[in-house]
Design an enzyme around this catalytic site. Structure first.
Site, PDB file in Angstrom:
ATOM      1  N   GLY A 113       0.995  -1.119  -0.153  1.00 24.99           N
ATOM      2  CA  GLY A 113      -0.135  -0.022  -0.015  1.00 24.99           C
ATOM      3  C   GLY A 113       0.863   1.327   0.044  1.00 24.99           C
ATOM      4  O   GLY A 113       2.001   1.192   0.504  1.00 24.99           O
ATOM      5  N   GLN A 162       2.993   9.802   1.255  1.00 24.15           N
ATOM      6  CA  GLN A 162       4.199   9.215   1.315  1.00 24.15           C
ATOM      7  C   GLN A 162       5.099   9.501   0.057  1.00 24.15           C
ATOM      8  O   GLN A 162       6.331   9.466   0.235  1.00 24.15           O
ATOM      9  CB  GLN A 162       3.916   7.828   1.427  1.00 24.15           C
ATOM     10  N   CYS A 172       5.538  -0.040   7.332  1.00 19.39           N
ATOM     11  CA  CYS A 172       5.314   0.931   6.491  1.00 19.39           C
ATOM     12  C   CYS A 172       6.474   1.267   5.591  1.00 19.39           C
ATOM     13  O   CYS A 172       7.565   1.380   5.947  1.00 19.39           O
ATOM     14  CB  CYS A 172       5.060   2.202   7.527  1.00 19.39           C
ATOM     15  N   LEU A 173       6.290   1.626   4.358  1.00 20.45           N
ATOM     16  CA  LEU A 173       7.360   2.118   3.469  1.00 20.45           C
ATOM     17  C   LEU A 173       7.966   3.319   3.831  1.00 20.45           C
ATOM     18  O   LEU A 173       9.099   3.704   3.294  1.00 20.45           O
ATOM     19  CB  LEU A 173       6.807   2.136   2.169  1.00 20.45           C
ATOM     20  N   HIS A 181      -4.648   1.361   7.389  1.00 24.05           N
ATOM     21  CA  HIS A 181      -3.349   1.717   7.393  1.00 24.05           C
ATOM     22  C   HIS A 181      -3.165   2.836   6.384  1.00 24.05           C
ATOM     23  O   HIS A 181      -2.481   3.914   6.783  1.00 24.05           O
ATOM     24  CB  HIS A 181      -2.300   0.904   7.360  1.00 24.05           C
ATOM     25  N   GLU A 182      -3.508   3.002   5.201  1.00 24.66           N
ATOM     26  CA  GLU A 182      -3.463   3.801   4.119  1.00 24.66           C
ATOM     27  C   GLU A 182      -4.210   4.879   4.570  1.00 24.66           C
ATOM     28  O   GLU A 182      -3.758   6.056   4.175  1.00 24.66           O
ATOM     29  CB  GLU A 182      -3.510   3.217   2.757  1.00 24.66           C
ATOM     30  N   HIS A 187      -2.709   7.263   6.911  1.00 26.95           N
ATOM     31  CA  HIS A 187      -1.785   8.338   6.541  1.00 26.95           C
ATOM     32  C   HIS A 187      -2.253   9.685   6.063  1.00 26.95           C
ATOM     33  O   HIS A 187      -1.907  10.552   6.016  1.00 26.95           O
ATOM     34  CB  HIS A 187      -1.009   7.860   5.393  1.00 26.95           C
TER      35      HIS A 187
HETATM   36 NI    NI Z   1       2.392   3.002   5.643  1.00 26.49          NI
END
Ligand code: NI
Length: 169
Positions: free
Chosen positions: A45, A50, A93-94, A135-136, A139
């Site tokens: 995701g 991000q 998380c990226l 989760h997304e 953000h």
């Molecule tokens: Ni994330």
């Protein structure tokens, strides 16, 4: 098509609330780049902030690492119902490379969103779909997984993260 740079926590943009997209706004090129970036990362995701886009959109694909791709782009997503029952999953998380942590979230949600062609969708999600979508969506409200764990666990994980970041620098 392009792989975009992913912001690393604690970049202040990851703590801001994103603004809704204008209905009908053409984000097809951005969405394609976000999928390229997510698959290259590799991740399941990726949310607008991000990659420095402070708009309410994210892309997810929770199946591609195990088999077929199932890309879903969510524009102006909204949770319209959530179960009282929680489920805890190990999340990464990226933007917070090198650490994972247990996050409790509603086990079932009903998500409403528009796709990149501005078709509306509404769907019940469970399992990895529910985890990933929440989760997304977090953000888009400036919330990251560090904000979803207890203070003591967070302090340890932040130290691990700093060490991992240092090692990869
Ligand atoms: Ni994330």
């Amino acid at each position: 098509m392009a792989v975009l740079p992913i912001l690393a926590w604690p970049d202040p943009r990851l703590a801001r609330t994103c603004t809704p997209l204008e209905h009908g706004e053409d984000v097809t090129a951005l969405v394609a780049d976000m999928f390229d970036t997510m698959y290259a990362a590799p991740g399941r995701g990726l949310a607008g902030p991000q990659v420095g886009v402070m708009k309410r959109l994210f892309v997810i694909d929770v199946t591609w690492k195990e088999g077929d791709r199932s890309p879903v782009a969510c524009l102006n997503p909204e949770i319209v119902a959530a179960s009282g029952e929680l489920s805890t999953a190990q999340e990464a998380c990226l933007s917070i490379r090198g650490v994972a942590m247990p996050v409790a979230r509603p086990a079932r949600i009903t998500l409403r969103w528009w796709d990149a062609a501005w078709q509306m969708h509404q769907q019940e999600m469970t399992g990895a779909w529910a985890t990933c979508a929440q989760h997304e969506l977090d953000h888009l409200d400036g919330t990251v997984i560090f904000d979803r764990v207890g203070a003591e666990l967070r302090a340890g994980l932040e130290a691990d993260y700093a060490a991992a970041k240092e090692a990869s620098a």
